[in-house]
Design an enzyme around this catalytic site. Structure first.
Site, PDB file in Angstrom:
ATOM      1  N   MET A  62       0.814  -1.205   0.000  1.00 58.18           N
ATOM      2  CA  MET A  62       0.000   0.000   0.000  1.00 58.18           C
ATOM      3  C   MET A  62       0.854   1.264   0.000  1.00 58.18           C
ATOM      4  O   MET A  62       0.764   2.112   0.884  1.00 58.18           O
ATOM      5  CB  MET A  62      -0.939  -0.011   1.205  1.00 58.18           C
ATOM      6  N   HIS A  90      -4.368  -6.055  -8.313  1.00 57.87           N
ATOM      7  CA  HIS A  90      -5.332  -5.020  -7.950  1.00 57.87           C
ATOM      8  C   HIS A  90      -6.742  -5.573  -8.038  1.00 57.87           C
ATOM      9  O   HIS A  90      -7.096  -6.180  -9.056  1.00 57.87           O
ATOM     10  CB  HIS A  90      -5.178  -3.794  -8.854  1.00 57.87           C
TER      11      HIS A  90
HETATM   12  N1  LIG Z   1       3.469   3.934  -9.165  1.00 60.81           N
HETATM   13  C1  LIG Z   1       2.717   2.888  -8.770  1.00 60.81           C
HETATM   14  N2  LIG Z   1       2.809   2.460  -7.505  1.00 60.81           N
HETATM   15  C2  LIG Z   1       2.046   1.409  -7.100  1.00 60.81           C
HETATM   16  C3  LIG Z   1       1.123   0.798  -7.983  1.00 60.81           C
HETATM   17  C4  LIG Z   1       1.069   1.263  -9.326  1.00 60.81           C
HETATM   18  O1  LIG Z   1       0.315   0.729 -10.174  1.00 60.81           O
HETATM   19  N3  LIG Z   1       1.880   2.307  -9.672  1.00 60.81           N
HETATM   20  N4  LIG Z   1       0.270  -0.223  -7.512  1.00 60.81           N
HETATM   21  C5  LIG Z   1       0.187  -0.194  -6.069  1.00 60.81           C
HETATM   22  C6  LIG Z   1      -0.831  -0.976  -5.338  1.00 60.81           C
HETATM   23  N5  LIG Z   1      -2.016  -0.115  -5.242  1.00 60.81           N
HETATM   24  C7  LIG Z   1      -3.103  -0.571  -5.949  1.00 60.81           C
HETATM   25  O2  LIG Z   1      -3.105  -1.676  -6.527  1.00 60.81           O
HETATM   26  C8  LIG Z   1      -2.057   1.058  -4.465  1.00 60.81           C
HETATM   27  C9  LIG Z   1      -1.474   1.054  -3.201  1.00 60.81           C
HETATM   28  C10 LIG Z   1      -1.526   2.209  -2.415  1.00 60.81           C
HETATM   29  C11 LIG Z   1      -2.142   3.365  -2.874  1.00 60.81           C
HETATM   30  C12 LIG Z   1      -2.155   4.593  -2.023  1.00 60.81           C
HETATM   31  O3  LIG Z   1      -2.922   5.521  -2.225  1.00 60.81           O
HETATM   32  N6  LIG Z   1      -1.236   4.612  -1.033  1.00 60.81           N
HETATM   33  C13 LIG Z   1      -1.091   5.772  -0.153  1.00 60.81           C
HETATM   34  C14 LIG Z   1      -1.086   5.309   1.291  1.00 60.81           C
HETATM   35  C15 LIG Z   1      -2.366   4.552   1.565  1.00 60.81           C
HETATM   36  C16 LIG Z   1      -2.278   3.792   2.901  1.00 60.81           C
HETATM   37  O4  LIG Z   1      -1.212   3.836   3.547  1.00 60.81           O
HETATM   38  O5  LIG Z   1      -3.294   3.156   3.241  1.00 60.81           O
HETATM   39  C17 LIG Z   1       0.249   6.447  -0.433  1.00 60.81           C
HETATM   40  O6  LIG Z   1       1.165   5.757  -0.965  1.00 60.81           O
HETATM   41  O7  LIG Z   1       0.362   7.625  -0.060  1.00 60.81           O
HETATM   42  C18 LIG Z   1      -2.730   3.368  -4.137  1.00 60.81           C
HETATM   43  C19 LIG Z   1      -2.700   2.210  -4.936  1.00 60.81           C
HETATM   44  C20 LIG Z   1       1.542  -0.300  -5.443  1.00 60.81           C
HETATM   45  N7  LIG Z   1       2.178   0.944  -5.811  1.00 60.81           N
HETATM   46  N1  LIG Z   2      -4.448  -1.247  -4.367  1.00 61.66           N
HETATM   47  C1  LIG Z   2      -3.809  -2.425  -3.891  1.00 61.66           C
HETATM   48  C2  LIG Z   2      -4.786  -3.317  -3.181  1.00 61.66           C
HETATM   49  O1  LIG Z   2      -5.858  -2.900  -2.793  1.00 61.66           O
HETATM   50  N2  LIG Z   2      -4.372  -4.564  -2.977  1.00 61.66           N
HETATM   51  C3  LIG Z   2      -5.208  -5.497  -2.277  1.00 61.66           C
HETATM   52  O2  LIG Z   2      -4.739  -5.665  -0.946  1.00 61.66           O
HETATM   53  C4  LIG Z   2      -5.157  -6.959  -0.502  1.00 61.66           C
HETATM   54  C5  LIG Z   2      -3.976  -7.680   0.091  1.00 61.66           C
HETATM   55  O3  LIG Z   2      -4.427  -8.845   0.726  1.00 61.66           O
HETATM   56  P1  LIG Z   2      -3.342  -9.860   1.332  1.00 61.66           P
HETATM   57  O4  LIG Z   2      -2.387  -9.047   2.176  1.00 61.66           O
HETATM   58  O5  LIG Z   2      -4.165 -10.839   2.125  1.00 61.66           O
HETATM   59  O6  LIG Z   2      -2.635 -10.511   0.165  1.00 61.66           O
HETATM   60  C6  LIG Z   2      -5.687  -7.707  -1.732  1.00 61.66           C
HETATM   61  O7  LIG Z   2      -7.092  -7.661  -1.763  1.00 61.66           O
HETATM   62  C7  LIG Z   2      -5.133  -6.892  -2.870  1.00 61.66           C
HETATM   63  O8  LIG Z   2      -5.902  -6.948  -4.036  1.00 61.66           O
END
Ligand SMILES: Nc1nc2c(c(=O)[nH]1)N[C@@H](CN(C=O)c1ccc(C(=O)N[C@@H](CCC(=O)O)C(=O)O)cc1)CN2
Ligand SMILES: NCC(=O)N[C@@H]1O[C@H](COP(=O)([O-])[O-])[C@@H](O)[C@H]1O
Length: 222
Positions: free
Chosen positions: A105, A127
């Site tokens: 995240m 995702h």
């Molecule tokens: N540049 C990229 N970075 C990441 C991607 C991507 O496609 N491009 N995928 C992510 C995973 N992800 C969704 O699948 C995702 C994870 C986290 C966030 C987000 O908003 N993070 C915040 C903090 C949120 C929290 O701590 O709960 C942040 O980084 O400020 C959006 C999408 C992995 N990274």
């Molecule tokens: N944007 C990224 C995102 O939402 N990822 C989601 O976090 C969970 C991780 O579960 P896990 O820790 O049990 O594998 C999963 O649902 C994955 O798709």
């Protein structure tokens, strides 16, 4: 069988998808070697799952970097970029060929993406949404809310390449999840269905990428 693909897995939480990959490797379904599991959250249960599987782990903490900068937008940006640059160095020290984000995240910035691209390391992400639908966090909850409002009749999960624009990288594998017509499926039941779909999708999607990487290695050795 070709040499297993060296793989680093990034997590932040429970690690159920990490466990699906660990189990698939143990069952001989995925020809990869998990060289390290890295989390940005110290309490991620996925770190325990890795330790039980004798996989090296590391906790990379953003707070340490934020404390070295003022709490201004510029300071936070600098902290994130230093964090990401060090994350790249940590990962590259293990010489992976593939990085898989499984519930990681943290938005990755160019100081991370560029060194890995230069080192020809593939980065993919799991995702829980369809391409372009619910980018970012809380995608499962947002899809369920949209269904309740009658806006959608399906969602899905995908494995996609990681680029700077969050969740907009090229899809590797997409699995649709229809909402059940006339059914009143609460969020908990729906989330369970999504996670069960993810566990199979992550193994199949990583398998497709492993095939691509192995083919690239054979071509470069030819
Ligand atoms: N540049 C990229 N970075 C990441 C991607 C991507 O496609 N491009 N995928 C992510 C995973 N992800 C969704 O699948 C995702 C994870 C986290 C966030 C987000 O908003 N993070 C915040 C903090 C949120 C929290 O701590 O709960 C942040 O980084 O400020 C959006 C999408 C992995 N990274
Ligand atoms: N944007 C990224 C995102 O939402 N990822 C989601 O976090 C969970 C991780 O579960 P896990 O820790 O049990 O594998 C999963 O649902 C994955 O798709």
């Amino acid at each position: 069988m070709s040499a297993p693909i060296r793989t680093t897995i990034l997590i932040s939480g429970s690690g159920s998808n990490l466990q699906a990959v660990i189990d698939a490797v143990a069952a001989g379904q995925l020809n990869l070697n998990i060289v390290r599991v890295l989390s940005n959250r110290k309490d991620a249960f996925g770190l325990e799952r890795a330790r039980k599987a004798n996989i090296p782990t590391h906790y990379h903490n953003l707070v340490k970097y934020k404390k070295q900068h003022p709490a201004t937008p510029e300071g936070i940006q600098s902290a994130r970029e230093e964090y990401d640059a060090e994350l790249a160095r940590l990962i590259l020290a293990d010489q992976p060929e593939l990085v898989v984000c499984l519930g990681f995240m943290h938005i990755l910035s160019p100081p991370f993406l560029e060194p890995l691209e230069k080192a020809n390391v593939r980065i993919i992400n799991l995702h829980p949404a369809l391409p372009g639908a619910f980018n970012g966090v809380n995608a499962i909850q947002r899809a369920h809310a949209a269904w309740l409002e009658g806006k959608i009749d399906k969602t899905g999960v995908m494995i996609h390449d990681v680029i700077s624009e969050v969740d907009m990288g090229k899809p590797v594998l997409v699995r649709e999840i229809p909402f059940q017509k006339g059914q009143d499926e609460d969020l908990d039941a729906f989330e369970k269905r999504v996670h069960e779909t993810e566990w199979g999708t992550v193994v199949e999607g990583v398998g497709l990428v492993l095939q691509e990487l192995s083919a690239q290695k054979q071509n470069s050795n030819a």
